[in-house]
Design a protein around this motif. Structure first.
Motif, PDB file in Angstrom:
ATOM      1  N   ARG A 111     -42.242  57.313  54.896  1.00  0.00           N
ATOM      2  CA  ARG A 111     -43.504  57.785  54.862  1.00  0.00           C
ATOM      3  C   ARG A 111     -44.504  57.293  54.080  1.00  0.00           C
ATOM      4  O   ARG A 111     -44.344  57.172  52.633  1.00  0.00           O
ATOM      5  CB  ARG A 111     -43.224  59.580  54.184  1.00  0.00           C
ATOM      6  CG  ARG A 111     -42.478  60.461  55.116  1.00  0.00           C
ATOM      7  CD  ARG A 111     -42.023  61.592  54.529  1.00  0.00           C
ATOM      8  NE  ARG A 111     -43.207  62.518  54.370  1.00  0.00           N
ATOM      9  CZ  ARG A 111     -43.869  62.907  53.153  1.00  0.00           C
ATOM     10  NH1 ARG A 111     -43.143  62.832  52.124  1.00  0.00           N
ATOM     11  NH2 ARG A 111     -44.986  63.619  53.268  1.00  0.00           N
ATOM     12  N   LEU A 251     -38.991  67.923  65.356  1.00  0.00           N
ATOM     13  CA  LEU A 251     -40.376  67.732  65.622  1.00  0.00           C
ATOM     14  C   LEU A 251     -41.026  67.338  64.201  1.00  0.00           C
ATOM     15  O   LEU A 251     -41.964  66.557  64.100  1.00  0.00           O
ATOM     16  CB  LEU A 251     -40.947  69.075  66.092  1.00  0.00           C
ATOM     17  CG  LEU A 251     -40.486  69.396  67.582  1.00  0.00           C
ATOM     18  CD1 LEU A 251     -41.002  70.813  67.859  1.00  0.00           C
ATOM     19  CD2 LEU A 251     -41.024  68.329  68.631  1.00  0.00           C
ATOM     20  N   SER A 252     -40.474  68.064  63.241  1.00  0.00           N
ATOM     21  CA  SER A 252     -41.053  67.694  61.820  1.00  0.00           C
ATOM     22  C   SER A 252     -40.711  66.099  61.598  1.00  0.00           C
ATOM     23  O   SER A 252     -41.743  65.386  61.080  1.00  0.00           O
ATOM     24  CB  SER A 252     -40.497  68.529  60.629  1.00  0.00           C
ATOM     25  OG  SER A 252     -40.898  68.177  59.516  1.00  0.00           O
ATOM     26  N   ALA A 254     -40.436  63.834  63.694  1.00  0.00           N
ATOM     27  CA  ALA A 254     -41.398  63.104  64.312  1.00  0.00           C
ATOM     28  C   ALA A 254     -42.931  62.765  63.894  1.00  0.00           C
ATOM     29  O   ALA A 254     -43.353  61.859  63.945  1.00  0.00           O
ATOM     30  CB  ALA A 254     -41.347  63.396  65.820  1.00  0.00           C
ATOM     31  N   SER A 255     -43.229  64.267  63.267  1.00  0.00           N
ATOM     32  CA  SER A 255     -44.602  63.981  62.847  1.00  0.00           C
ATOM     33  C   SER A 255     -44.754  63.406  61.400  1.00  0.00           C
ATOM     34  O   SER A 255     -45.850  62.961  61.236  1.00  0.00           O
ATOM     35  CB  SER A 255     -44.666  65.587  62.748  1.00  0.00           C
ATOM     36  OG  SER A 255     -44.301  66.021  61.546  1.00  0.00           O
ATOM     37  N   LYS A 256     -43.586  63.262  60.845  1.00  0.00           N
ATOM     38  CA  LYS A 256     -43.660  62.603  59.688  1.00  0.00           C
ATOM     39  C   LYS A 256     -43.471  60.898  59.684  1.00  0.00           C
ATOM     40  O   LYS A 256     -43.083  60.339  58.545  1.00  0.00           O
ATOM     41  CB  LYS A 256     -42.770  63.397  58.718  1.00  0.00           C
ATOM     42  CG  LYS A 256     -43.193  64.472  58.183  1.00  0.00           C
ATOM     43  CD  LYS A 256     -42.078  65.338  57.172  1.00  0.00           C
ATOM     44  CE  LYS A 256     -42.506  66.640  57.130  1.00  0.00           C
ATOM     45  NZ  LYS A 256     -43.597  66.963  56.304  1.00  0.00           N
ATOM     46  N   ASP A 263     -39.693  60.984  70.245  1.00  0.00           N
ATOM     47  CA  ASP A 263     -41.002  61.189  70.353  1.00  0.00           C
ATOM     48  C   ASP A 263     -41.457  62.288  70.549  1.00  0.00           C
ATOM     49  O   ASP A 263     -40.780  63.133  71.049  1.00  0.00           O
ATOM     50  CB  ASP A 263     -41.669  60.374  71.643  1.00  0.00           C
ATOM     51  CG  ASP A 263     -43.174  60.738  72.103  1.00  0.00           C
ATOM     52  OD1 ASP A 263     -43.159  61.611  73.007  1.00  0.00           O
ATOM     53  OD2 ASP A 263     -43.961  60.225  71.146  1.00  0.00           O
ATOM     54  N   ALA A 264     -42.522  62.929  69.656  1.00  0.00           N
ATOM     55  CA  ALA A 264     -42.770  64.498  69.505  1.00  0.00           C
ATOM     56  C   ALA A 264     -42.941  65.110  70.794  1.00  0.00           C
ATOM     57  O   ALA A 264     -42.687  66.173  70.981  1.00  0.00           O
ATOM     58  CB  ALA A 264     -43.942  64.636  68.547  1.00  0.00           C
ATOM     59  N   GLU A 265     -43.804  64.644  71.710  1.00  0.00           N
ATOM     60  CA  GLU A 265     -44.023  65.089  72.787  1.00  0.00           C
ATOM     61  C   GLU A 265     -42.966  65.116  73.731  1.00  0.00           C
ATOM     62  O   GLU A 265     -42.789  66.168  74.696  1.00  0.00           O
ATOM     63  CB  GLU A 265     -45.057  64.105  73.712  1.00  0.00           C
ATOM     64  CG  GLU A 265     -45.633  64.581  74.899  1.00  0.00           C
ATOM     65  CD  GLU A 265     -46.651  63.668  75.881  1.00  0.00           C
ATOM     66  OE1 GLU A 265     -46.761  63.969  76.992  1.00  0.00           O
ATOM     67  OE2 GLU A 265     -47.172  63.096  74.909  1.00  0.00           O
ATOM     68  N   ASP A 268     -40.570  67.898  72.419  1.00  0.00           N
ATOM     69  CA  ASP A 268     -41.030  69.317  72.534  1.00  0.00           C
ATOM     70  C   ASP A 268     -40.785  69.650  74.153  1.00  0.00           C
ATOM     71  O   ASP A 268     -40.560  71.051  74.380  1.00  0.00           O
ATOM     72  CB  ASP A 268     -42.568  69.201  72.381  1.00  0.00           C
ATOM     73  CG  ASP A 268     -43.119  70.859  72.193  1.00  0.00           C
ATOM     74  OD1 ASP A 268     -42.262  71.503  71.833  1.00  0.00           O
ATOM     75  OD2 ASP A 268     -44.112  71.018  72.523  1.00  0.00           O
TER      76      ASP A 268
END
Length: 348
Positions: A111, A251-252, A254-256, A263-265, A268
């Motif tokens: 991060r 998802l968290s 992936a976003s971080k 991959d977040a998409e 999901d």
């Protein structure tokens, strides 16, 4: 016997810290009752809507309540955010107060914002970690240390604090990449495989670790492997429950910026297909079969399981641990301990 351990989870920051600590104590007690002999905790800083209790003080406190055979692991600490002298003395103290039960797991971090918060250049994290791992061993094993590195300089310093374990606590160097596995081969005692790694990726990374060990004349022994796990009445039931409790955390991740979370998409849109390659879910018999295959195909010890997610209450987590303790943990503990491989001729 293959040891089994538990990876503690972060929790929503809406949970009061005192309650989080009380929950951790209950969860650790349940894990030990279920036959788990490793307790491992990760680390993050300024993590927003989720919270980690910091590993050094938490493990020091838990040591007083854990069984003597239970090992306490930092899995992982973000090594390049520390000055090596501070880290060496914190960890040596932790090994003293845990009475020689510490496992030090280190990683380079992923991060960028954590490095920005603490004033450490993100692009230097790999080089800083290499130098820290080299210097830690010097500070733990030498009576006088001189070190002239890229980032730190020490001239004739005399360490006053050394670990209980000789020559030092086991060092697990964690990473997602092959480059990280090479770092473990150069500096570590173990490479804790990420929960998302496929069998092909495990083989590839173990080959890199094995090569590094051989260059040091170090036998390639059993390695820590992590797996996300959920047991239910059937595989279909387990998949539905796994999606319910873990999708938000994936998802968290992936976003971080954790690439291996997916991959977040895609996560999901098609979560179960994405995680089916690595998550160990199903009935008791199915989970035992999957983990037994893992532990017989590769030299695994310990096997670190993650039954907890931020969406779960302490009671939910304890129920999941108790379920694992009925059949899964005893089956894995019954497997023979893998033997170290001999160092290749000419490398010792």
């Amino acid at each position: 016997m293959v040891a089994v351990g538990m990876l503690l989870s972060d929790v929503p920051s809406s949970v009061p810290p005192a309650q989080q600590f009380d929950d951790v104590r209950r969860i650790v007690a349940a894990a030990q009752q279920a036959g788990m002999t490793y307790i491992a905790i990760g680390q993050h800083f300024l993590y927003g809507d989720l919270r980690w209790l910091q590993p050094v003080p938490l493990l020091a406190r838990l040591a007083a309540e854990c069984d003597r055979e239970t090992r306490l692991a930092t899995q992982i600490m973000i090594a390049p955010l520390y000055h090596p002298v501070l880290l060496a003395e914190e960890l040596a103290t932790l090994d003293v107060v845990t009475e020689g039960r510490l496992v030090f797991g280190a990683g380079i971090g992923y991060r960028p914002e954590e490095f920005e918060y603490l004033g450490v250049p993100f692009k230097e994290r790999a080089a800083r970690t290499d130098e820290i791992l080299e210097l830690l061993v010097k500070l733990w094993t030498q009576d006088e240390v001189t070190h002239h590195g890229r980032f730190w300089q020490l001239e004739g310093v005399k360490p006053h604090l050394k670990p209980v374990q000789s020559p030092h606590p086991p060092i697990w160097v964690g990473a997602q990449s092959v480059a990280g596995a090479r770092r473990a081969g150069r500096f570590g005692d173990g490479f804790p495989v990420t929960p998302e790694a496929t069998y092909e990726e495990i083989e590839e990374r173990f080959a890199a670790v094995r090569e590094g060990f051989a260059a040091r004349g170090k036998p390639f022994g059993p390695q820590p492997v992590r797996r996300n796990v959920l047991v239910a009445g059937s595989r279909d039931e387990a998949l539905v429950e796994y999606a319910r409790v873990s999708k938000g955390k994936y998802l968290s991740y992936a976003s971080k910026g954790m690439k291996y979370a997916g991959d977040a998409e895609t996560l999901d849109r098609d979560f179960l297909t994405t995680v089916a390659q690595h998550a160990v879910v199903g009935s008791d018999a199915e989970v035992v079969a999957q983990l037994t295959d893992l532990c017989t195909r590769f030299p695994v010890d310990p096997l670190l399981l993650r039954p907890q997610w931020p969406s779960m209450s302490a009671d939910d987590t304890i129920a999941a641990i108790e379920r694992l303790g009925r059949e899964v943990v005893p089956a894995i503990r019954a497997l023979p301990t893998p033997q170290p491989e001999p160092v290749p001729a000419g490398m010792a």
